[in-house]
Design a protein around this motif. Structure first.
Motif, PDB file in Angstrom:
ATOM      1  N   LEU A  51      20.481  -0.727  51.726  1.00  0.00           N
ATOM      2  CA  LEU A  51      20.368   0.551  51.018  1.00  0.00           C
ATOM      3  C   LEU A  51      20.893   1.692  51.886  1.00  0.00           C
ATOM      4  CD1 LEU A  51      16.888   0.220  49.274  1.00  0.00           C
ATOM      5  CD2 LEU A  51      19.120   0.368  48.152  1.00  0.00           C
ATOM      6  N   TYR A  52      20.572   1.637  53.158  1.00  0.00           N
ATOM      7  CA  TYR A  52      21.063   2.668  54.073  1.00  0.00           C
ATOM      8  C   TYR A  52      22.594   2.635  54.141  1.00  0.00           C
ATOM      9  CZ  TYR A  52      21.908   5.330  58.325  1.00  0.00           C
ATOM     10  OH  TYR A  52      22.378   6.241  59.225  1.00  0.00           O
ATOM     11  N   ASP A  53      23.155   1.423  54.273  1.00  0.00           N
ATOM     12  CA  ASP A  53      24.619   1.283  54.312  1.00  0.00           C
ATOM     13  C   ASP A  53      25.245   1.767  53.008  1.00  0.00           C
ATOM     14  OD1 ASP A  53      24.467   0.223  56.840  1.00  0.00           O
ATOM     15  OD2 ASP A  53      24.594  -1.868  56.182  1.00  0.00           O
ATOM     16  N   CYS A  54      24.568   1.472  51.906  1.00  0.00           N
ATOM     17  CA  CYS A  54      25.079   1.893  50.599  1.00  0.00           C
ATOM     18  C   CYS A  54      25.142   3.415  50.505  1.00  0.00           C
ATOM     19  CB  CYS A  54      24.192   1.329  49.491  1.00  0.00           C
ATOM     20  SG  CYS A  54      24.714   1.806  47.831  1.00  0.00           S
ATOM     21  N   LYS A  55      24.084   4.086  50.930  1.00  0.00           N
ATOM     22  CA  LYS A  55      24.074   5.551  50.888  1.00  0.00           C
ATOM     23  C   LYS A  55      25.156   6.128  51.795  1.00  0.00           C
ATOM     24  CE  LYS A  55      20.343   7.932  50.489  1.00  0.00           C
ATOM     25  NZ  LYS A  55      19.032   8.579  50.725  1.00  0.00           N
ATOM     26  N   LEU A  56      25.351   5.475  52.940  1.00  0.00           N
ATOM     27  CA  LEU A  56      26.398   5.921  53.859  1.00  0.00           C
ATOM     28  C   LEU A  56      27.773   5.810  53.206  1.00  0.00           C
ATOM     29  CD1 LEU A  56      27.413   6.770  56.676  1.00  0.00           C
ATOM     30  CD2 LEU A  56      27.390   4.350  57.310  1.00  0.00           C
ATOM     31  N   LEU A  57      28.037   4.672  52.567  1.00  0.00           N
ATOM     32  CA  LEU A  57      29.332   4.454  51.923  1.00  0.00           C
ATOM     33  C   LEU A  57      29.507   5.354  50.703  1.00  0.00           C
ATOM     34  CD1 LEU A  57      29.491   0.567  52.234  1.00  0.00           C
ATOM     35  CD2 LEU A  57      30.891   2.228  53.477  1.00  0.00           C
ATOM     36  N   GLN A  58      28.414   5.647  49.996  1.00  0.00           N
ATOM     37  CA  GLN A  58      28.497   6.587  48.879  1.00  0.00           C
ATOM     38  C   GLN A  58      28.883   7.977  49.375  1.00  0.00           C
ATOM     39  OE1 GLN A  58      24.558   5.603  46.943  1.00  0.00           O
ATOM     40  NE2 GLN A  58      25.775   5.892  45.081  1.00  0.00           N
ATOM     41  N   ASN A  59      28.354   8.352  50.523  1.00  0.00           N
ATOM     42  CA  ASN A  59      28.722   9.646  51.105  1.00  0.00           C
ATOM     43  C   ASN A  59      30.194   9.686  51.501  1.00  0.00           C
ATOM     44  OD1 ASN A  59      26.177  10.758  50.831  1.00  0.00           O
ATOM     45  ND2 ASN A  59      25.490  10.096  52.858  1.00  0.00           N
ATOM     46  N   LEU A  60      30.777   8.498  51.712  1.00  0.00           N
ATOM     47  CA  LEU A  60      32.212   8.406  51.992  1.00  0.00           C
ATOM     48  C   LEU A  60      33.017   8.287  50.705  1.00  0.00           C
ATOM     49  CD1 LEU A  60      32.203   5.975  55.064  1.00  0.00           C
ATOM     50  CD2 LEU A  60      32.359   8.467  55.065  1.00  0.00           C
ATOM     51  N   GLN A  61      32.323   8.453  49.558  1.00  0.00           N
ATOM     52  CA  GLN A  61      32.942   8.494  48.231  1.00  0.00           C
ATOM     53  C   GLN A  61      33.452   7.138  47.755  1.00  0.00           C
ATOM     54  OE1 GLN A  61      35.771  11.740  47.988  1.00  0.00           O
ATOM     55  NE2 GLN A  61      34.416  13.143  49.066  1.00  0.00           N
ATOM     56  N   PHE A  62      32.828   6.058  48.230  1.00  0.00           N
ATOM     57  CA  PHE A  62      33.085   4.747  47.651  1.00  0.00           C
ATOM     58  C   PHE A  62      32.228   4.601  46.396  1.00  0.00           C
ATOM     59  CE2 PHE A  62      34.342   3.797  52.075  1.00  0.00           C
ATOM     60  CZ  PHE A  62      35.545   3.132  51.853  1.00  0.00           C
ATOM     61  N   SER A  63      32.768   3.939  45.381  1.00  0.00           N
ATOM     62  CA  SER A  63      32.013   3.716  44.152  1.00  0.00           C
ATOM     63  C   SER A  63      31.005   2.583  44.354  1.00  0.00           C
ATOM     64  CB  SER A  63      32.961   3.356  43.003  1.00  0.00           C
ATOM     65  OG  SER A  63      33.539   2.079  43.223  1.00  0.00           O
ATOM     66  N   ILE A  64      30.014   2.513  43.458  1.00  0.00           N
ATOM     67  CA  ILE A  64      29.009   1.458  43.536  1.00  0.00           C
ATOM     68  C   ILE A  64      29.657   0.082  43.416  1.00  0.00           C
ATOM     69  CG2 ILE A  64      27.072   0.400  42.303  1.00  0.00           C
ATOM     70  CD1 ILE A  64      26.226   2.690  44.025  1.00  0.00           C
ATOM     71  N   SER A  65      30.613  -0.060  42.501  1.00  0.00           N
ATOM     72  CA  SER A  65      31.283  -1.357  42.331  1.00  0.00           C
ATOM     73  C   SER A  65      32.048  -1.736  43.594  1.00  0.00           C
ATOM     74  CB  SER A  65      32.217  -1.322  41.121  1.00  0.00           C
ATOM     75  OG  SER A  65      33.207  -0.319  41.272  1.00  0.00           O
ATOM     76  N   ASP A  66      32.691  -0.744  44.236  1.00  0.00           N
ATOM     77  CA  ASP A  66      33.403  -1.012  45.489  1.00  0.00           C
ATOM     78  C   ASP A  66      32.422  -1.459  46.575  1.00  0.00           C
ATOM     79  OD1 ASP A  66      35.881  -0.405  44.484  1.00  0.00           O
ATOM     80  OD2 ASP A  66      35.859   1.677  45.173  1.00  0.00           O
ATOM     81  N   ILE A  67      31.284  -0.761  46.636  1.00  0.00           N
ATOM     82  CA  ILE A  67      30.290  -1.076  47.664  1.00  0.00           C
ATOM     83  C   ILE A  67      29.733  -2.477  47.461  1.00  0.00           C
ATOM     84  CG2 ILE A  67      28.026  -0.444  48.588  1.00  0.00           C
ATOM     85  CD1 ILE A  67      28.738   2.487  47.856  1.00  0.00           C
ATOM     86  N   ALA A  68      29.428  -2.828  46.210  1.00  0.00           N
ATOM     87  CA  ALA A  68      28.902  -4.165  45.923  1.00  0.00           C
ATOM     88  C   ALA A  68      29.894  -5.235  46.343  1.00  0.00           C
ATOM     89  CB  ALA A  68      28.577  -4.285  44.436  1.00  0.00           C
TER      90      ALA A  68
END
Length: 269
Positions: A51-68
């Motif tokens: 979850l922490y990594d996900c929030k970090l990547l979201q702050n870098l403007q990656f989409s949820i599908s990209d992060i998954a």
């Protein structure tokens, strides 16, 4: 001490709602275990890290599908490459936003220039410009519009000024509206910062000595609009020695009527 956390614990720890956690689970960011007896979710430290990594990547403007996809399939070196690419994209976005901010500053400065120089004259050097044409003699310049530069101009349209070029030989023509060249202009310093063609048929205008003024017109620039300019040049014994350049500084509407303010650059000798 339990090795598992409840959804309420995770929500409090991460400062997000339980619904947000369920959303991440639905999109395969985390995969908490389920209790056999009551089907409650059991979260681990690994879920917290994800979850922490996900929030970090979201702050870098990656989409949820990209992060998954990254979490499930990406190797370390591939992730580094993706982050490097994102860095370049963000830098480009910041650069474009800065250019847009500069455009706003130019518009505000244009208002000051209008108040200061409307129907007044001074002698100064015209800036170094590039002209991207789209019409000539009141007809669409098909070759120019089909040129790769035109798409680039549209992509960066907020950095350009609508421009009318009045050929020297037609400057005193009452029908000059039908004999003018229309295009978009940009100063060469700004053009150098964006990826836009600057070779022919793009026209380069070098700095030159000009009579400068600001006029208001309710239509496309025409002979009547420039009468005061011609009178001033004649009164002060200046002779035109190049095409007149008219750049739109500001446009607007008043009581249903449109108006434009032009800055006028008249090359003189």
């Amino acid at each position: 001490m339990s090795d598992y956390f409840k959804i309420s614990d995770i929500a409090k720890l991460m400062r997000i709602t339980p619904d947000a956690i369920r959303f991440y689970e639905k999109n395969n960011i985390i995969k908490p275990e389920r209790c056999n007896d009551n089907r409650y979710r059991k979260f681990t430290v690994d879920d917290i890290r994800r979850l922490y990594d996900c929030k970090l990547l979201q702050n870098l403007q990656f989409s949820i599908s990209d992060i998954a996809s990254m979490i499930q399939n990406t190797k370390i070196n591939e992730l580094d490459d993706m982050i490097e690419q994102r860095e370049q994209e963000i830098k480009k976005t910041i650069e474009l936003q800065q250019m847009a901010l500069n455009k706003i500053k130019r518009i505000k400065r244009a208002t000051e220039m209008i108040l200061k120089y409307k129907n007044k004259f001074l002698i100064q050097e015209r800036p170094h410009l590039l002209i991207y044409s789209y019409a000539n003699n009141n007809k669409l310049d098909v070759e120019s519009v089909n040129h790769p530069y035109y798409e680039a101009v549209m992509n960066y349209h907020n950095l350009f000024d609508c421009t009318v070029e009045i050929p020297l030989e037609n400057a005193m023509d009452f029908e000059l509206e039908n004999k003018s060249k229309f295009g978009f202009s940009i100063d060469i310093e700004t053009a150098s910062k964006i990826e836009i063609p600057n070779k022919p048929p793009v026209k380069e205008l070098l700095p030159c000595k000009c009579a400068y003024t600001v006029i208001e017109a309710t239509t496309i620039i025409n002979y009547s609009s420039l009468k005061t300019v011609y009178r001033w040049l004649e009164k002060h014994n200046f002779k035109l020695n190049g095409d007149i350049l008219c750049r739109v500084m500001k446009t607007g509407f008043h009581e249903g009527k449109s108006y434009r303010f032009y800055e006028i650059w008249c090359p003189i000798e």
